[in-house]
Every structure is written in C-alpha cells, then in structure tokens.
Design an enzyme around this catalytic site. Structure first.
Site, PDB file in Angstrom:
ATOM      1  N   LEU A   6     -34.313 -12.836 -18.776  1.00 30.43           N
ATOM      2  CA  LEU A   6     -34.189 -14.285 -18.888  1.00 30.43           C
ATOM      3  C   LEU A   6     -35.453 -14.971 -18.381  1.00 30.43           C
ATOM      4  CD1 LEU A   6     -30.542 -14.888 -17.597  1.00 30.43           C
ATOM      5  CD2 LEU A   6     -31.338 -14.805 -19.968  1.00 30.43           C
ATOM      6  N   ARG A  54     -29.759  -0.915 -17.209  1.00 29.98           N
ATOM      7  CA  ARG A  54     -30.478  -1.734 -18.179  1.00 29.98           C
ATOM      8  C   ARG A  54     -31.704  -0.998 -18.693  1.00 29.98           C
ATOM      9  NH1 ARG A  54     -34.846  -4.714 -18.595  1.00 29.98           N
ATOM     10  NH2 ARG A  54     -34.822  -6.521 -19.988  1.00 29.98           N
ATOM     11  N   TYR A  57     -19.832 -10.489 -17.699  1.00 21.38           N
ATOM     12  CA  TYR A  57     -20.139 -11.820 -18.213  1.00 21.38           C
ATOM     13  C   TYR A  57     -20.595 -11.843 -19.675  1.00 21.38           C
ATOM     14  CZ  TYR A  57     -24.513  -9.845 -16.434  1.00 21.38           C
ATOM     15  OH  TYR A  57     -25.559  -8.992 -16.145  1.00 21.38           O
ATOM     16  N   CYS A 107     -45.104  12.739  18.426  1.00 19.23           N
ATOM     17  CA  CYS A 107     -44.335  11.572  18.861  1.00 19.23           C
ATOM     18  C   CYS A 107     -45.252  10.600  19.602  1.00 19.23           C
ATOM     19  CB  CYS A 107     -43.190  12.014  19.761  1.00 19.23           C
ATOM     20  SG  CYS A 107     -42.236  10.635  20.436  1.00 19.23           S
ATOM     21  N   ASP A 119     -27.231 -10.464  -7.405  1.00 17.27           N
ATOM     22  CA  ASP A 119     -28.357  -9.629  -7.002  1.00 17.27           C
ATOM     23  C   ASP A 119     -27.846  -8.201  -6.835  1.00 17.27           C
ATOM     24  OD1 ASP A 119     -30.836  -8.815  -6.270  1.00 17.27           O
ATOM     25  OD2 ASP A 119     -30.868  -9.814  -4.330  1.00 17.27           O
ATOM     26  N   GLU A 140     -23.306 -19.820 -14.663  1.00 16.22           N
ATOM     27  CA  GLU A 140     -22.778 -18.613 -14.018  1.00 16.22           C
ATOM     28  C   GLU A 140     -23.639 -18.261 -12.810  1.00 16.22           C
ATOM     29  OE1 GLU A 140     -21.125 -16.381 -18.045  1.00 16.22           O
ATOM     30  OE2 GLU A 140     -23.053 -15.794 -17.210  1.00 16.22           O
ATOM     31  N   CYS A 144     -38.319  13.086  16.487  1.00 11.22           N
ATOM     32  CA  CYS A 144     -38.856  13.741  17.682  1.00 11.22           C
ATOM     33  C   CYS A 144     -37.746  14.610  18.250  1.00 11.22           C
ATOM     34  CB  CYS A 144     -39.297  12.705  18.709  1.00 11.22           C
ATOM     35  SG  CYS A 144     -39.722  13.453  20.305  1.00 11.22           S
ATOM     36  N   LYS A 157     -25.925 -15.842 -10.621  1.00  8.80           N
ATOM     37  CA  LYS A 157     -26.866 -14.751 -10.919  1.00  8.80           C
ATOM     38  C   LYS A 157     -26.795 -13.755  -9.758  1.00  8.80           C
ATOM     39  CE  LYS A 157     -31.575 -13.852 -12.531  1.00  8.80           C
ATOM     40  NZ  LYS A 157     -31.859 -12.696 -11.653  1.00  8.80           N
ATOM     41  N   TYR A 159       2.237   1.821  -3.487  1.00 10.31           N
ATOM     42  CA  TYR A 159       1.159   2.253  -4.387  1.00 10.31           C
ATOM     43  C   TYR A 159       0.833   3.733  -4.146  1.00 10.31           C
ATOM     44  CZ  TYR A 159      -3.478   2.684  -6.494  1.00 10.31           C
ATOM     45  OH  TYR A 159      -4.557   3.115  -7.229  1.00 10.31           O
ATOM     46  N   ASP A 160       0.754   4.115  -2.872  1.00  8.04           N
ATOM     47  CA  ASP A 160       0.432   5.505  -2.535  1.00  8.04           C
ATOM     48  C   ASP A 160       1.466   6.479  -3.088  1.00  8.04           C
ATOM     49  OD1 ASP A 160      -1.820   4.672  -1.229  1.00  8.04           O
ATOM     50  OD2 ASP A 160      -0.924   4.722   0.778  1.00  8.04           O
ATOM     51  N   CYS A 178     -38.207  12.647  26.067  1.00  8.85           N
ATOM     52  CA  CYS A 178     -38.832  11.564  25.307  1.00  8.85           C
ATOM     53  C   CYS A 178     -38.295  10.217  25.820  1.00  8.85           C
ATOM     54  CB  CYS A 178     -38.534  11.712  23.813  1.00  8.85           C
ATOM     55  SG  CYS A 178     -39.344  10.463  22.782  1.00  8.85           S
ATOM     56  N   ASP A 182       0.814  -1.214   0.000  1.00  7.61           N
ATOM     57  CA  ASP A 182       0.000   0.000   0.000  1.00  7.61           C
ATOM     58  C   ASP A 182       0.852   1.271   0.000  1.00  7.61           C
ATOM     59  OD1 ASP A 182      -2.211  -1.551  -0.103  1.00  7.61           O
ATOM     60  OD2 ASP A 182      -2.836  -1.227   1.973  1.00  7.61           O
ATOM     61  N   PRO A 183       1.907   1.356   0.833  1.00  4.32           N
ATOM     62  CA  PRO A 183       2.731   2.576   0.803  1.00  4.32           C
ATOM     63  C   PRO A 183       3.374   2.844  -0.555  1.00  4.32           C
ATOM     64  CG  PRO A 183       3.137   1.347   2.822  1.00  4.32           C
ATOM     65  CD  PRO A 183       2.307   0.461   1.940  1.00  4.32           C
ATOM     66  N   GLU A 212     -22.598  -6.762 -13.718  1.00  9.85           N
ATOM     67  CA  GLU A 212     -23.456  -6.458 -12.571  1.00  9.85           C
ATOM     68  C   GLU A 212     -22.672  -5.632 -11.562  1.00  9.85           C
ATOM     69  OE1 GLU A 212     -27.482  -7.600 -11.040  1.00  9.85           O
ATOM     70  OE2 GLU A 212     -26.428  -7.869 -12.943  1.00  9.85           O
ATOM     71  N   LYS A 262     -33.766 -20.062 -10.282  1.00  9.54           N
ATOM     72  CA  LYS A 262     -33.978 -19.296  -9.062  1.00  9.54           C
ATOM     73  C   LYS A 262     -33.796 -20.182  -7.834  1.00  9.54           C
ATOM     74  CE  LYS A 262     -35.489 -15.540  -9.167  1.00  9.54           C
ATOM     75  NZ  LYS A 262     -34.804 -14.229  -9.169  1.00  9.54           N
ATOM     76  N   CYS A 319     -43.957  10.664  23.465  1.00  8.42           N
ATOM     77  CA  CYS A 319     -43.998  11.823  24.369  1.00  8.42           C
ATOM     78  C   CYS A 319     -44.966  12.904  23.917  1.00  8.42           C
ATOM     79  CB  CYS A 319     -42.598  12.415  24.537  1.00  8.42           C
ATOM     80  SG  CYS A 319     -41.956  13.221  23.043  1.00  8.42           S
TER      81      CYS A 319
END
Length: 667
Positions: free
Chosen positions: A74, A137, A220, A402, A118, A114, A418, A116, A28-29, A424, A25-26, A172, A308, A405
C-alpha cells in the site's frame, strides 16, 4: 467423530473469534478428550480435527507457494496532507471516468477504515471449504508455505461453510500483548516484542513452537475467488464473518473524507489501549467497481492508502556496542546511539538481543553507520537494521572472554555465556539481587547497590551468605549507619518465614518464572518433594514441558545449589505453603472465578490482594482474556481495564465495593 469435530470447531469459533463462549472449560475438555480417545481407538484422524492444532513433526524447510492473486503493498500517507493528496487524486480520476461514461457513473464515494496490524501477512487458500494452504506474503507473487504453522492458530478455521470453489483469504497473524506478557513469565528467552514473536513463530520450522506462542489472526480481504463476487468491501467482510473468519470489530464504514479523518483521530487516541500492536490504519474505497476503474500503479492499488501513525521509528548513528553480563551468565549486547527523539522520549541506548540478531540484521559492520531504531512496547528501543545499503562502518567485535571476569566464553546457539558462575561478579550480584527482590524473598530496603557493596566489601558470593551477616559487619560499611544496618538485618530475618513459591522463584531456577514456581509449590507443597521430583513427574503438571522439567531437575542435582539451600535451611529459612482452608464458602463472589488485578489500591498491595482472593477460591492471573471472569481495577488502571470493558467482563473499580465483597468493609 465428525459430529464431535463439528461441535468442537463451533465452540472454538464462538470462543476464539466471537468472544462469546457457550461452554465452560471443563465441559469443552470433555468433548475434546472424547475425540482424542476415539482417534486413538480408531486410528483415524480427520484433517480438520482440532487435535491437529498443537504442531506436528519438525519441518525440513519452507516450500515456495505462488499466490493465485497478487498481494499488493500500500502507498503511505505520513500525515493529513498526504491523505488529502491521495483523496484529490482519486477524485480527479473518478470525475474523468464519470464525464466519459455519463450513462454509468460511479456511485458516491464511501470508505472503509481498518486497523493496520503490526504482525505478519497471511494468505490462506480454501478449496471447497477446506484449508489446503497458508503462505507468507513473500514478494507479493510468491511466498513461503506455512500451513503446518497456521493450523495451530485457533482463530483460523480449518473448514468453512463456503464450498463452491477456491478462495484466497488475506489477514494478519499476530501475538496479543497480554499473551506475550504471560509467555515471558516462564520463557527461557523472553520475547522482546509482539511483532517479532509472531513473525518468528510463523517462520519457525517446528510448528510446536508456533503453537506455544498462542497466536491470533484477523482477516480483512478475499484476494481471489473463482466463483464468488462482491459488490462492496462491506459485502466481502460480511462473507468472511459468515464463514467464521475473525474480522476486527474496529472496522468502520464512512461516507466522507471528513469522517475518515475523525475515525483516524479515534484510532490514534485508542491504539495504546488495544491488546495488539498497530502501526497505522488502512483506508479503502468501499465500492469494488470503483476500485476496478481506478486500478493499480506498478506498485500500489490506487483505491487504498495506509495512514501511518506518528513515527515510533527513527534513524540515528550506531556508535558503540558493549556487552552486559546477566545473572545467568548470558551476555547481552547493548548499543549506544546518537541521541534522538522517539515517541516523546530521548533515546541513547538500544537492545541488540544477541549475536544472531546482529547477524540477521546485517549490523556486523555497522558501527558509525545510520540505523533504524524502533520504540514499541519496550522500555529499551530496538535496532531494526541499517538505514542505508552502504557497508562502510566499523566491525562489532564479539568478545572472546568475559568483560567482567576474563573467563573464556562459550556460545550456545545465538547466545554467548560466561561459564564462571562462582566468581563472575555480575552473575553473583545479579543472583543475590534477584533472590532479595519483591516477588522472591522480598527483603525490604535491599537493592542492586546493596548487593554490589556486600559483594565487594563483605565477600557475599551466594544468597545463603546473607543469613550470616552481623550487625558489626554492616555498621562498619560506608553509608551504613546503625539504623540502616538494623533495618536490613530485620528484613533478612523476616524473610526467613517465606512462601514456598516465592522461595523457589528466588533460587533462580532456569526457565522457571514466578507462575511456574507457584505451580510447583501448590502441587508438591514441600521443598523436599520438589527437589526430589523426576522430570517425568514434573511434566504431569500443566504448563510444564520437557525443557522446564529438565531445568528443574538439573538445578536441584547441582551440588553447589543443594549446598546453598542446605545453608539457608540451617540458618532458619522456612519455606512453607499456607494450609488450605478446610472449607471455602462457595457462596462468596470470588469462588471459582478467574480474576485479574490492575492499578493500585490504598488498602493493600497487589500481592496481599492476590492472597485474599486465592483464600476465597479465586484463581488470580496476570492478563485479561476471554477466560477472565472479573477485573479488580484500582487507581491508574490502564490497558487491562480497557480490554476488560471491550470484552464485557465484570469490572470492580470501586475499592470500597471490593472490600465489601471481601468481607472487610469494616477494616
């Protein structure tokens, strides 16, 4: 600058797509900071510069984008019978074609299986190797342009080696579950699930919001190409890999429907071990010539089907909506529904998040109506929307006062609050309960019931009131004998000697979770310094932005909060930071390592283990990622252990080995 961009983009590809970083990381930085410096000095920023992934100016709206090739939905198979019905249909069509074309028969069937995902479908357009558009889409023909948002996803290449023409690539966009967990630790408004988090980020007009959610993407399909052709889906996936797109490693080529079923069983078994949401699998015919022969119906391609999973969604009747007041004063609508079985659990209560959620899902007039509910990674399932088009239900009434209260409520964005934080009851009880919780002051034996009893019978209204309780007061309470009273007072006394980070978290500073509280403590090492810090100073701390900084400053500027803290200090509360060891043995196996603890251990709890590791120079985090060096796994370790093994991260799953590494094997 071009050389730096090429080098940084290569390392981004190795890190975010291939999970095989070559740079620390250093280091890369250093490359990244040098590029930033050159961009400032020259006033030139190239379109594919990695500095452009952080999100730019607020957009005015989404422009419609017409896809060059249609994005198809699909057809779905809900079970094995549906899968076999699809298989028999395509077999019949292939036999008919082969009989009519005996000189050019189609090859034997093979399938690609593959996952699917979400998330939210992305359609990316590359012109001569440069990303020029990204879109949702939409209706399959026209989507919304979200290029600024998609550019913030680090696994999306801004340029690719393929320069021969125009292509559209589908994938996705999603939020990994570990990233969601980490995000929610400091979020003002925790996100309920990863799917909505990704969709909301990609359709947010402020790309900086998208960037803050650290989305990922899998690809994909090449939906359009004006110059490149493929013979098989396998070739297409290899083209995507060669052009630095992130292709999911769980994609499988199989050669029979029996192997398809076997692979579906594997995915179903492993899906909850993955670090992202799935709602099924996709089965596609591998050979593209066969796809052309099979063609399309009006809605679906005949050559693919979505399988599914067992339903984690169901329909039921929405009966009532009540409004619960939290410790911050925010009212959350909670729905009761007719009992329904969902993923092995009987569901009767569902979340509705806020009034914006109710409006967006068209539920304002849905009491008594049929609704969809979903149980994903939430303890409380979520209502997704109406299950019918009829709007014949009763109205969900938004409260004006509320329910606890009677104070007049105020609306801030999609939320109702509230403002009566001094009187309250749920706010006060919630604040006291949070203050005493394990990650805060860790007052043993304390519970919500205890907080409610102390509120009602002893007038405890503020966490500071806990430190003035007496034995005579407690022993006179119902269900409080001498032993219980003595134990509670001892636990309160013990809590006075507290870690500064835990104390800051216990105060309930808005937008400040456990991780941020610890960072404040480690940075300032003094309560007085934290309380007097300016917003500008606070924003110099990594991961603290303007909103969090202003929340901290505003909290400590409040006379009521300062008075409460002063009363605690006067009662003997001593927030402190443990002195840092003069020198840590850099030869110990944990020095400089990023470590995740998961599961349970017999020798000590997770907090104690964390302290021991940090004392040896380790950084302990809550989620497994490519930056994780080691995972300590106790009994009943779950998805974090599985992800660590998938990523090839060092795992210590023997408690005695862990003790030996700590140097405590003899204890």
């Amino acid at each position: 600058m071009r050389a730096l961009i090429e080098e940084i983009n290569r390392h981004n590809y190795l890190y975010y797509t291939m999970d095989s970083p070559e740079l620390s990381d250093p280091d890369y930085d250093k490359l990244y900071d040098r590029l930033v410096q050159l961009e400032k000095e020259t006033g030139t920023v190239f379109p594919d510069s990695p500095t452009q992934r952080v999100g730019g100016e607020l957009l005015k709206g989404f422009e419609p984008h017409k896809h060059r090739a249609r994005l198809w939905s699909l057809d779905k198979a809900q079970n094995e019978e549906g899968l076999m019905a699809w298989y028999q249909r395509i077999q019949k069509l292939i036999q008919q074609y082969n009989q009519a074309n005996p000189d050019h028969p189609l090859p034997p069937l093979s399938f690609v299986v593959e996952l699917k995902f979400d998330g939210l479908t992305l359609n990316l357009t590359y012109d001569r190797g440069t990303l020029v558009q990204a879109a949702t889409r939409g209706n399959g023909t026209v989507g919304e342009g979200i290029l600024a948002q998609v550019r913030t996803i680090r696994s999306v290449p801004l340029t690719i080696p393929y320069k021969d023409g125009v292509i559209e690539v589908q994938g996705e966009g999603l939020m990994f579950l570990s990233v969601l967990e980490e995000y929610n630790k400091t979020a003002e408004e925790p996100l309920k699930n990863a799917r909505n988090a990704a969709a909301g980020a990609l359709r947010n007009l402020n790309p900086a919001v998208t960037a803050s959610r650290k989305l990922d993407a899998f690809f994909y399909n090449v939906g359009f190409s004006d110059a490149k052709a493929f013979a098989t889906h396998e070739q297409m996936l290899e083209f995507l890999r060669e052009n630095r797109f992130k292709v999911n490693p769980h994609t499988r080529l199989v050669h029979s429907i029996e192997e398809v079923k076997e692979e579906l069983a594997v995915i179903t078994e492993k899906r909850h071990e993955l670090d992202y949401l799935l709602d099924g699998a996709v089965i596609k015919i591998n050979d593209l010539r066969t796809r052309e022969v099979l063609g399309y119906t009006e809605k679906f391609p005949r050559w693919a089907i979505a399988f599914k999973f067992e339903a984690e969604e169901a329909t039921t009747i929405l009966r009532t909506v009540s409004w619960e007041v939290g410790r911050t004063g925010k009212l959350t609508p909670v729905a009761t529904v007719d009992p329904v079985e969902l993923a092995g659990v009987t569901v009767q209560r569902c979340t509705l998040n806020n009034i914006g959620d109710i409006e967006r899902k068209d539920l304002k007039n849905a009491l008594g109506s049929l609704v969809y509910i979903r149980r994903s990674n939430d303890v409380i399932p979520e209502i997704l929307g109406r299950a019918t088009d009829a709007e014949d239900g009763e109205e969900i009434l938004y409260p004006e006062t509320c329910p606890a209260c009677g104070s007049e409520l105020v609306q801030r964005g999609a939320h109702i609050f509230c403002p009566n934080r001094l009187k309250c009851p749920p706010q006060l009880v919630g604040r006291i309960t949070h203050f005493a919780s394990r990650d805060a002051m860790d007052i043993e034996t304390f519970s919500v019931a205890t907080a409610e009893q102390l509120y009602q019978e002893l007038g405890v209204r503020d966490p500071a009131d806990l430190f003035s309780l007496t034995f005579d007061q407690l022993v006179g309470l119902e269900r409080f004998g001498e032993k219980k009273a003595g134990n509670l007072l001892a636990a309160i006394e013990k809590s006075k000697d507290c870690d500064l980070g835990s104390f800051l978290f216990a105060l309930g500073i808005p937008n400040t979770g456990k991780t941020t509280a610890k960072e404040l403590a480690d940075h300032y090492r003094s309560l007085d310094k934290v309380m007097s810090a300016s917003a500008e100073e606070l924003m110099q701390i990594p991961d603290i932005g303007e909103i969090v900084a202003e929340s901290i400053v505003g909290f400590f500027a409040d006379p009521l909060m300062r008075s409460s803290i002063e009363r605690m200090l006067a009662a003997g509360v001593r927030p402190h930071v443990e002195e840092q060891a003069a020198a840590i043995n850099e030869n110990n196996p944990f020095y400089g390592k990023t470590v995740v603890i998961t599961g349970t251990m017999e020798s000590f709890g997770r907090d104690e283990a964390t302290k021991k590791l940090e004392a040896l120079g380790a950084k302990v985090t809550g989620s497994v990622s490519k930056k994780t060096d080691m995972v300590i796994a106790g009994a009943n370790a779950g998805s974090k252990l599985a992800k660590a093994r998938d990523l090839g991260i060092q795992v210590v799953d023997d408690e005695q080995q862990f003790l030996q590494m700590l140097g405590e094997s003899g204890q």
